[in-house]
Design an enzyme around this catalytic site. Structure first.
Site, PDB file in Angstrom:
ATOM      1  NE  ARG A 109       8.224 -26.979  38.138  1.00  0.00           N
ATOM      2  CZ  ARG A 109       9.009 -26.338  38.908  1.00  0.00           C
ATOM      3  NH1 ARG A 109      10.210 -26.842  38.967  1.00  0.00           N
ATOM      4  NH2 ARG A 109       8.741 -25.648  39.744  1.00  0.00           N
ATOM      5  CG  HIS A 169      26.187 -13.746  25.027  1.00  0.00           C
ATOM      6  ND1 HIS A 169      26.379 -13.595  23.506  1.00  0.00           N
ATOM      7  CD2 HIS A 169      25.103 -14.325  25.161  1.00  0.00           C
ATOM      8  CE1 HIS A 169      25.622 -14.362  23.132  1.00  0.00           C
ATOM      9  NE2 HIS A 169      24.621 -14.721  23.992  1.00  0.00           N
ATOM     10  CD  GLU A 173      -1.544 -25.490  40.165  1.00  0.00           C
ATOM     11  OE1 GLU A 173      -0.517 -24.907  39.931  1.00  0.00           O
ATOM     12  OE2 GLU A 173      -1.541 -26.761  39.707  1.00  0.00           O
ATOM     13  CG  ASP A 212      -0.053 -21.687  37.852  1.00  0.00           C
ATOM     14  OD1 ASP A 212       0.130 -20.581  37.428  1.00  0.00           O
ATOM     15  OD2 ASP A 212      -0.130 -22.764  37.470  1.00  0.00           O
ATOM     16  NE  ARG A 218       3.374 -30.091  38.288  1.00  0.00           N
ATOM     17  CZ  ARG A 218       3.818 -28.792  37.805  1.00  0.00           C
ATOM     18  NH1 ARG A 218       3.635 -27.739  38.883  1.00  0.00           N
ATOM     19  NH2 ARG A 218       4.855 -28.583  37.002  1.00  0.00           N
ATOM     20  CB  CYS A 251       6.016 -26.889  46.092  1.00  0.00           C
ATOM     21  SG  CYS A 251       4.346 -26.937  44.888  1.00  0.00           S
ATOM     22  NE  ARG A 263       5.141 -15.583  37.227  1.00  0.00           N
ATOM     23  CZ  ARG A 263       6.127 -16.064  38.154  1.00  0.00           C
ATOM     24  NH1 ARG A 263       6.942 -14.998  38.661  1.00  0.00           N
ATOM     25  NH2 ARG A 263       6.174 -17.302  38.329  1.00  0.00           N
TER      26      ARG A 263
END
Lengths: 93, 561
Positions: B289, B184, B419, B443, B325, B487, B453
């Site tokens: 998004r 932390h 993508e 993507d 999107r 993007c 990944r």
């Protein structure tokens, strides 16, 4: 007065499972009821009113858990908690 | 001069005098074995003192969200009756208060250490913190965390609550013996921009030593030579200059040295991003998004529910484009109101536009909302995961139909997020039905290299600087008959920017904190040279080679990044 038991099984759908804020809110909600409330997962169990026990149970997204409410307000507790778990993902926004 | 080696925890350079924070000797070294009642009373007192201390910190210090979350959890733990009862029962059975506290906490810590999730494992640190606080309160131990002047803090272990109490204005850097990069304190130090190194043998540091701390490599130099001091000063200076220099690009258009303009927009995924993008004066939103509006919903969000945020986005950037999107989810992560049979490979399954064309109500509500929220006429629509011409035709038909139903004469532009390799290679044909393209490099990389990944076994293959990915991007830019932007994460990578500019990109959309640094880099690049660099990059054999190519270019030009 005879104490009653209500139980149900459910699957955690929210991304965080019973961690972080969802866990805090879950425990706070359980504390509102007089009933003893237990969560069971893979044979292990935790007192739903204990943040440390709830976290130690390590409930993740997709895990199936059983909630057992025992006491005078078990019915209300069980309904309330069922609804809460369904809506936990709202708390993650 | 002594060179110590530690682990880099929080980036940055610090130089200054060492301040060793030592715990004072406890007032009561041993608690005499008294009656269980006395031991219970000690516990109660320690709990109430601890709560008061945490409350004081929470009220007095200006805390970040992480800091608040941590302190809140510690308070909840102290209020955990069932857990505290466990400690009390042990005392009743004959444990001393110290033994009882330690054994209960250790049991909980052991459980948490086994947890799958990192979040839970991190809680171990909080539990230790709270356990030590309880014990310190029982033994009457007090720690001094006050600094008289600016300096570098040296401490065995700095707990989250220690950090919260510190006067951050005076802390130039932190060096500890214990603590990891996911702790932390690490997160808190990064938030505050305080360089930190841990895992250092701090016994070799004396109070008043002059230190240089390198939060990038983990090096700590004790009483360094003038040469080393100067070296670090110049590194720190470059870092400072770059951040100051980047700020100059607030509201300034990014032009290459030879005068080509590149538009820099922001990626936005929630309310905070929207505010941040306005703060850095992004030139519009290249990727809005909308997923956060869907998660946590028990029903398909209606047009009205969606429109509050969409209107705000439209209003925030009058005169600039805001590219919305449509919902981009798949079987790996679905909103609560959706359910369909489990897929063996959700990333090659029903997701993005495939999913919203199947569950049309979602797409209809969303298109309706975009049409009715378009207060500034600047909203555009982007379809994710397109792999087929027909998907765009269907979406466009639906858009026209809804525009007609809602009496909207002006239909927003409709574009594609490139993508999938299919969309990339078909971009010339897709230009017939798409008004613009935006390359989603994250993507695209995963699909081009066929490597997930998140999968530890193949994650090493995932690299968006791989020539195979760059060739796809280049093809899209060259073959498209409509404007192309980027993007994905690649758009904000210093090593990628010259290549993208060289390939002829004119629009980059990046996370809000990257908007100004990206503009600054663009302003140092010459398009002509970037073109040459890009054509060479396309013939490299590996991601490492393309990265080295660009790094060498920066070095040759004396461009710091």
């Amino acid at each position: 007065m005879q104490s009653k038991t209500y139980k149900f099984k459910t699957t955690l759908k929210n991304a965080l499972g019973l961690h972080a804020r969802p866990a805090s809110i879950f425990v706070e909600s359980a504390k509102k009821f007089k009933s003893n409330i237990t969560i069971k997962k893979d044979g292990k169990q935790a007192n739903a009113k204990s943040i440390i026990e709830v976290l130690s149970l390590g409930v993740e997204k997709g895990d199936e858990i059983e909630i057992i409410c025992e006491g005078d307000d078990a019915k209300q507790a069980s309904e309330y908690i069922k609804d809460l778990i369904e809506n936990l993902s709202k708390l993650e926004e | 001069m002594k060179k110590l080696k530690g682990l880099p925890i929080s980036p940055g350079y610090a130089s200054g005098f060492a301040f060793i924070l030592k715990s004072e000797q406890p007032v009561n070294k041993k608690i005499l074995k008294t009656s269980a009642e006395d031991q219970l009373a000690l516990l109660e007192k320690a709990i109430s003192m601890s709560k008061t201390q945490i409350d004081e910190v929470m009220q007095n210090a200006s805390l970040s969200k992480t800091e608040l979350d941590i302190l809140n959890f510690q308070k909840e733990a102290l209020e955990d009756e069932s857990f505290i009862d466990g400690i009390k029962q042990k005392i009743v059975k004959g444990f001393s208060v110290e033994e009882a506290i330690k054994s209960s906490f250790e049991e909980a810590i052991e459980q948490l250490k086994k947890a799958k999730s990192e979040y839970l494992r991190e809680r171990v640190e909080d539990l230790r913190d709270i356990m030590n606080r309880l014990l310190d309160n029982i033994f009457g131990k007090r720690e001094s965390l006050s600094l008289n002047e600016k300096g570098i803090i040296i401490k065995d272990l700095l707990t989250p609550s220690d950090f919260a109490v510190l006067d951050k204005e005076k802390v130039l850097g932190i060096v500890t013996r214990e603590g990891g990069s996911t702790s932390h304190v690490a997160i808190m130090a990064k938030e505050r921009g305080i360089p930190m190194v841990s895992g250092v043998d701090i016994k070799k540091i004396n109070s008043g030593d002059f230190l240089v701390v390198d939060g990038y490599t983990g090096a700590v130099v004790v009483n360094p030579s003038q040469q080393i001091i100067d070296e670090y000063k110049s590194k720190a200076e470059i870092e400072r200059v770059l951040s100051v220099e980047a700020k100059k690009f607030l509201g300034v258009k990014a032009m290459t040295v030879d005068g080509y303009y590149i538009k820099v927009e922001a990626n936005v995924g929630n309310e905070e991003d929207l505010k941040a993008s306005a703060g850095v004066k992004a030139e519009g939103i290249g990727l809005l998004r909308t997923e956060f509006l869907y998660f946590g919903k028990q029903h398909v969000p209606t047009s009205d529910e969606l429109s509050v945020f969409l209107k705000r986005a439209s209003e925030t950037f009058p005169g600039e484009e805001v590219i919305v999107r449509t919902l981009d989810v798949g079987g790996d992560k679905l909103p609560p109101f959706m359910k369909f049979e489990k897929e063996t490979n959700p990333f090659l399954g029903l997701r993005g536009i495939r999913l919203t064309l199947r569950f049309k109500k979602i797409l209809k509500e969303q298109l309706n909302s975009i049409l009715t929220s378009n207060v500034n006429g600047n909203l555009k629509i982007m379809l994710p995961m397109v792999s087929d011409y027909d998907e765009v035709v269907k979406a466009r038909r639906l858009l026209k139909q809804i525009a007609k139903e809602t009496n909207q004469s002006k239909v927003p532009e409709l574009g594609i997020m490139v993508e999938t390799p299919a969309a990339a290679i078909m971009v010339d044909v897709l230009s017939e039905v798409s008004d613009f393209f935006s390359i989603g490099t994250n993507d695209l990389t995963q699909y081009v290299l066929a490597a997930d990944r998140e999968n530890k076994n193949v994650a090493y293959l995932y690299d968006d600087m791989h020539p195979a990915v760059l060739r796809n991007i280049n093809e899209v830019i060259k073959a498209s008959k409509k404007p192309v932007g980027i993007c994905g994460e690649l758009a904000s990578k210093p090593l990628a920017i010259p290549l993208l500019v060289g390939m002829g990109i004119t629009r980059l959309s990046v996370n809000p904190p990257s908007v100004l640094p990206v503009k600054m880099l663009i302003s140092k690049i010459k398009k002509e040279e970037a073109e040459d660099l890009a054509s060479r990059a396309l013939h490299m054999k590996s991601a490492e080679q393309t990265k080295k190519l660009v790094a060498d270019y920066y070095k040759k030009k004396g461009i710091k990044f």
